[in-house]
Design an enzyme around this catalytic site. Structure first.
Site, PDB file in Angstrom:
ATOM      1  N   LYS A 134       0.835  -1.210   0.000  1.00 31.08           N
ATOM      2  CA  LYS A 134       0.000   0.000   0.000  1.00 31.08           C
ATOM      3  C   LYS A 134       0.867   1.255   0.000  1.00 31.08           C
ATOM      4  CE  LYS A 134      -1.446   1.798   4.014  1.00 31.08           C
ATOM      5  NZ  LYS A 134      -1.444   3.176   4.444  1.00 31.08           N
ATOM      6  N   ASN A 135       1.854   1.283   0.899  1.00 34.80           N
ATOM      7  CA  ASN A 135       2.600   2.538   1.083  1.00 34.80           C
ATOM      8  C   ASN A 135       3.565   2.833  -0.061  1.00 34.80           C
ATOM      9  OD1 ASN A 135       1.188   3.159   3.317  1.00 34.80           O
ATOM     10  ND2 ASN A 135       2.752   2.516   4.791  1.00 34.80           N
TER      11      ASN A 135
ATOM     12  N   ARG B 223      -3.940  10.928   4.063  1.00 36.61           N
ATOM     13  CA  ARG B 223      -2.873  11.921   4.132  1.00 36.61           C
ATOM     14  C   ARG B 223      -1.927  11.874   2.927  1.00 36.61           C
ATOM     15  NH1 ARG B 223      -1.364  14.196   8.609  1.00 36.61           N
ATOM     16  NH2 ARG B 223       0.766  14.114   7.861  1.00 36.61           N
TER      17      ARG B 223
ATOM     18  N   CYS C  23      -3.816  13.146  12.628  1.00 35.02           N
ATOM     19  CA  CYS C  23      -4.605  11.915  12.568  1.00 35.02           C
ATOM     20  C   CYS C  23      -4.414  11.163  13.866  1.00 35.02           C
ATOM     21  CB  CYS C  23      -4.242  11.077  11.351  1.00 35.02           C
ATOM     22  SG  CYS C  23      -2.690  10.237  11.497  1.00 35.02           S
TER      23      CYS C  23
ATOM     24  N   ARG D 248       1.516  14.707  13.031  1.00 34.33           N
ATOM     25  CA  ARG D 248       2.008  14.436  11.681  1.00 34.33           C
ATOM     26  C   ARG D 248       2.051  15.679  10.783  1.00 34.33           C
ATOM     27  NH1 ARG D 248      -0.535   9.033   9.356  1.00 34.33           N
ATOM     28  NH2 ARG D 248       1.435   8.888   8.259  1.00 34.33           N
ATOM     29  N   PRO D 249       2.854  16.669  11.161  1.00 37.85           N
ATOM     30  CA  PRO D 249       2.971  17.862  10.316  1.00 37.85           C
ATOM     31  C   PRO D 249       3.652  17.548   8.983  1.00 37.85           C
ATOM     32  CG  PRO D 249       4.549  17.940  12.123  1.00 37.85           C
ATOM     33  CD  PRO D 249       3.719  16.701  12.335  1.00 37.85           C
ATOM     34  N   VAL D 250       3.590  18.504   8.053  1.00 37.58           N
ATOM     35  CA  VAL D 250       4.246  18.303   6.752  1.00 37.58           C
ATOM     36  C   VAL D 250       5.302  19.396   6.510  1.00 37.58           C
ATOM     37  CG1 VAL D 250       2.441  16.981   5.573  1.00 37.58           C
ATOM     38  CG2 VAL D 250       2.283  19.480   5.651  1.00 37.58           C
ATOM     39  N   ASP D 251       5.829  19.935   7.615  1.00 39.50           N
ATOM     40  CA  ASP D 251       6.798  21.032   7.499  1.00 39.50           C
ATOM     41  C   ASP D 251       8.041  20.642   6.686  1.00 39.50           C
ATOM     42  OD1 ASP D 251       7.151  19.304   9.691  1.00 39.50           O
ATOM     43  OD2 ASP D 251       8.502  20.693  10.701  1.00 39.50           O
ATOM     44  N   LEU D 252       8.511  19.403   6.859  1.00 33.87           N
ATOM     45  CA  LEU D 252       9.712  18.992   6.109  1.00 33.87           C
ATOM     46  C   LEU D 252       9.430  18.924   4.612  1.00 33.87           C
ATOM     47  CD1 LEU D 252      11.324  16.139   8.272  1.00 33.87           C
ATOM     48  CD2 LEU D 252      11.561  18.601   8.470  1.00 33.87           C
TER      49      LEU D 252
ATOM     50  N   ASP E  92       4.845   0.322  11.887  1.00 31.11           N
ATOM     51  CA  ASP E  92       3.590  -0.249  11.382  1.00 31.11           C
ATOM     52  C   ASP E  92       3.377  -1.703  11.822  1.00 31.11           C
ATOM     53  OD1 ASP E  92       3.028   2.142  10.186  1.00 31.11           O
ATOM     54  OD2 ASP E  92       3.549   1.517   8.156  1.00 31.11           O
TER      55      ASP E  92
ATOM     56  N   ILE F 148       8.648   6.514  16.674  1.00 28.64           N
ATOM     57  CA  ILE F 148       8.325   7.259  15.449  1.00 28.64           C
ATOM     58  C   ILE F 148       7.135   8.202  15.656  1.00 28.64           C
ATOM     59  CG2 ILE F 148       7.794   7.077  12.978  1.00 28.64           C
ATOM     60  CD1 ILE F 148      10.510   5.821  13.673  1.00 28.64           C
TER      61      ILE F 148
HETATM   62  C1  EPZ Z   1       4.789   6.701   6.341  1.00 27.35           C
HETATM   63  O1  EPZ Z   1       4.155   7.814   6.947  1.00 27.35           O
HETATM   64  C2  EPZ Z   1       3.755   5.616   6.253  1.00 27.35           C
HETATM   65  N1  EPZ Z   1       2.625   6.076   5.478  1.00 27.35           N
HETATM   66  C3  EPZ Z   1       3.301   5.224   7.652  1.00 27.35           C
HETATM   67  O2  EPZ Z   1       2.379   4.141   7.536  1.00 27.35           O
HETATM   68  C4  EPZ Z   1       4.504   4.771   8.458  1.00 27.35           C
HETATM   69  O3  EPZ Z   1       4.088   4.492   9.771  1.00 27.35           O
HETATM   70  C5  EPZ Z   1       5.561   5.884   8.475  1.00 27.35           C
HETATM   71  O4  EPZ Z   1       5.901   6.255   7.113  1.00 27.35           O
HETATM   72  C6  EPZ Z   1       6.841   5.481   9.179  1.00 27.35           C
HETATM   73  O5  EPZ Z   1       7.366   4.333   8.601  1.00 27.35           O
HETATM   74  C7  EPZ Z   1       2.660   6.050   4.168  1.00 27.35           C
HETATM   75  O6  EPZ Z   1       3.642   5.671   3.549  1.00 27.35           O
HETATM   76  C8  EPZ Z   1       1.439   6.485   3.452  1.00 27.35           C
HETATM   77  P1  EPZ Z   1       7.166   9.985   8.338  1.00 27.35           P
HETATM   78  P2  EPZ Z   1       4.811   9.255   6.911  1.00 27.35           P
HETATM   79  O7  EPZ Z   1       7.125  11.226   7.514  1.00 27.35           O
HETATM   80  O8  EPZ Z   1       5.522   9.399   5.621  1.00 27.35           O
HETATM   81  C9  EPZ Z   1       7.199  13.449  11.682  1.00 27.35           C
HETATM   82  C10 EPZ Z   1       0.293   3.054   7.778  1.00 27.35           C
HETATM   83  O9  EPZ Z   1      -0.359   2.576   8.734  1.00 27.35           O
HETATM   84  N2  EPZ Z   1       7.169  14.421  10.570  1.00 27.35           N
HETATM   85  O10 EPZ Z   1       8.333   9.089   8.228  1.00 27.35           O
HETATM   86  O11 EPZ Z   1       3.753  10.229   7.243  1.00 27.35           O
HETATM   87  C11 EPZ Z   1       5.916  12.641  11.794  1.00 27.35           C
HETATM   88  O12 EPZ Z   1       4.919  13.332  12.497  1.00 27.35           O
HETATM   89  C12 EPZ Z   1       1.002   4.380   7.915  1.00 27.35           C
HETATM   90  O13 EPZ Z   1       0.384   2.487   6.676  1.00 27.35           O
HETATM   91  C13 EPZ Z   1       7.285  15.777  10.831  1.00 27.35           C
HETATM   92  O14 EPZ Z   1       7.382  16.197  11.996  1.00 27.35           O
HETATM   93  O15 EPZ Z   1       5.832   9.122   8.092  1.00 27.35           O
HETATM   94  C14 EPZ Z   1       6.416  11.398  12.482  1.00 27.35           C
HETATM   95  O16 EPZ Z   1       6.453  11.587  13.860  1.00 27.35           O
HETATM   96  C15 EPZ Z   1       0.776   5.037   9.226  1.00 27.35           C
HETATM   97  N3  EPZ Z   1       7.274  16.656   9.783  1.00 27.35           N
HETATM   98  C16 EPZ Z   1       7.829  11.202  11.937  1.00 27.35           C
HETATM   99  O17 EPZ Z   1       8.200  12.488  11.411  1.00 27.35           O
HETATM  100  C17 EPZ Z   1       7.153  16.236   8.478  1.00 27.35           C
HETATM  101  O18 EPZ Z   1       7.137  17.089   7.572  1.00 27.35           O
HETATM  102  C18 EPZ Z   1       7.996  10.192  10.827  1.00 27.35           C
HETATM  103  O19 EPZ Z   1       6.966  10.395   9.846  1.00 27.35           O
HETATM  104  C19 EPZ Z   1       7.060  14.870   8.222  1.00 27.35           C
HETATM  105  C20 EPZ Z   1       7.069  13.963   9.279  1.00 27.35           C
END
Ligand code: EPZ
Length: 420
Positions: free
Chosen positions: A22-23, A93, A117, A122-126, A307, A329
């Site tokens: 899926k991811n 998202r 969520c 889960r911000p998107v600042d990066l 996950d 995480i």
């Molecule tokens: C992906 O989410 C997956 N989703 C998640 O799976 C998975 O748990 C996660 O990676 C970690 O492996 C998809 O691929 C669709 P991150 P993602 O950016 O990309 C913080 C599932 O159940 N962060 O690696 O959103 C964030 O809040 C899902 O299938 C910021 O602060 O994960 C988190 O604490 C759930 N700013 C950490 O980083 C940002 O701009 C890691 O998030 C981006 C992230």
């Protein structure tokens, strides 16, 4: 609303074929925005999330065709809209990842901010900082990100302050058509990122280093079409491996890459199940022997995946001893604990740690979860519990597990979907 009802206490015996990830699939779908040629994704999982992404792309004018079988064709000959509305983004998202490709293709995009969520803010600042570094001008207005890159995107050197899967993927998607070279440092190394890079490279992109901590992208002028096989879903595979270890029996998993779960197999073995890694399959068995407590902490790949944390915890509820599980995480990913406790588990959560004191048996109960993987942990617990478990809010499971009740049913689980 559908529920899944399980009569627990029956070991699992049989074979489960793992679907595409899926991811990976939902990011690969966004790739179609980068070319006016057709892309065909094979080994495509048929899930609510891939359907959501298909709906969003169709809203933008992409021709989306599902089938035959596990296949999806996407053709963005021309785009009729560069807006991703709130109603479509809030459902999933990862739809936010269309921002970069839209900018790269058309020079502008308006995409709803995804919001928080159940598992955290889960911000998107990066994502936004990286896209700005690549030359876009970004403003926020009424919950939308409005981005333009009238003069085109240009390569940049970007070092992430911490590892983010989504920001790594989004940066790759934004940089492939940018002018010049982009270097991304401290990136995520997940197999889904390698899959994305391989698909883009087959279309003519020049990406090197995917799967390592630094990725280099030499921008190209255009990308062609592609037929690409989605990488097998390591989280689905890990979930069924943990189901077999938790409920007992002998399950063979096929169509997977066991090297993508290198952090899981030793822990399952330490917990007392037998793990046989073959070239094209994995056999998990546990017959009669009790489970042992094992500590675990989640980490970015190649560490233990967040996950699979909930499903691992479901197994530990039945282990002999005390297991400490640390979630590194996401800040709020223990919502399955109260539900597992309703089934008789003994779990204490303090901050990012859960202390799981194993019990002799779980008992079935009506339960529900607030996210996908937590729901899967309740299914695994229900398979091992005595009596009947009803897992509500099945739409979470349908987001990420293709035919879960059929796949487990084929292994002898007494499991059915009930519509109310
Ligand atoms: C992906 O989410 C997956 N989703 C998640 O799976 C998975 O748990 C996660 O990676 C970690 O492996 C998809 O691929 C669709 P991150 P993602 O950016 O990309 C913080 C599932 O159940 N962060 O690696 O959103 C964030 O809040 C899902 O299938 C910021 O602060 O994960 C988190 O604490 C759930 N700013 C950490 O980083 C940002 O701009 C890691 O998030 C981006 C992230």
């Amino acid at each position: 609303m559908d529920s899944i009802v399980i009569e627990g206490g029956h070991p699992l015996n049989g074979e489960i074929q793992i679907s595409g990830a899926k991811n990976s699939a939902i990011k690969l779908q966004a790739v179609c925005l980068l070319t006016d040629k057709k892309i065909v994704l094979k080994n495509m999982p048929r899930l609510r999330d891939t359907r959501f992404m298909g709906q969003l792309l169709a809203h933008m004018g992409v021709e989306v065709e599902e089938g035959p079988g596990p296949q999806m064709s996407l053709h963005a000959k021309s785009l009729s809209s560069t807006t991703a509305p709130y109603d479509l983004v809030r459902k999933m998202r990862a739809t936010f990842n269309v921002l970069g490709p839209l900018l790269a293709r058309t020079g502008k995009a308006k995409v709803s901010l995804p919001g928080g969520c159940a598992i955290g803010a889960r911000p998107v600042d990066l994502h936004l900082k990286a896209i700005e570094a690549l030359g876009a001008h970004i403003t926020l207005d009424e919950g939308y990100v409005i981005a333009d890159a009238k003069d085109g995107l240009r390569g940049a050197e970007i070092t992430f302050p911490f590892i983010s899967v989504g920001a790594t993927e989004h940066s790759i998607l934004t940089a492939v058509l940018a002018k010049g070279t982009t270097v991304l440092s401290n990136v995520a190394r997940e197999p889904e990122i390698v899959d994305l890079a391989e698909c883009l490279n087959a279309m003519g992109a020049k990406i090197s280093g995917a799967g390592r901590s630094e990725i280099e992208i030499e921008g190209v002028k255009s990308l062609g079409g592609v037929t690409h096989n989605v990488v097998p879903d390591r989280i689905e595979a890990g979930t069924y491996a943990l189901a077999a270890a938790t409920a007992g029996g002998k399950v063979t998993l096929t169509n997977l890459r066991h090297d993508h779960l290198g952090s899981l197999w030793p822990l399952i073995a330490q917990a007392g199940a037998n793990v046989e890694l073959k070239k094209d399959r994995v056999i998990i068995s546990r017959n009669g022997d009790g489970l042992r407590a094992v500590d675990m902490e989640t980490q970015a790949y190649p560490g233990f995946p967040t996950d699979l944390q909930a499903q691992f915890m479901a197994m530990m509820t039945l282990a002999d001893g005390v297991s400490i599980i640390r979630e590194n995480i996401f800040e709020n990913r223990f919502m399955h604990c109260p539900e597992l406790s309703r089934m008789g588990a003994n779990i204490t959560v303090t901050g990012r740690e859960a202390i799981v004191r194993g019990v002799k048996s779980l008992r079935g109960a009506p339960v529900m979860a607030t996210d996908l993987r937590a729901s899967a942990s309740l299914i695994n617990a229900g398979l091992a519990a005595k009596g009947s478990t009803t897992v509500g809010r099945v739409y979470h499971l349908d987001r990420g597990f293709e035919h879960i009740e059929i796949k487990l049913g084929q292994c002898g689980a007494k499991i059915k979907r009930v519509s109310e």
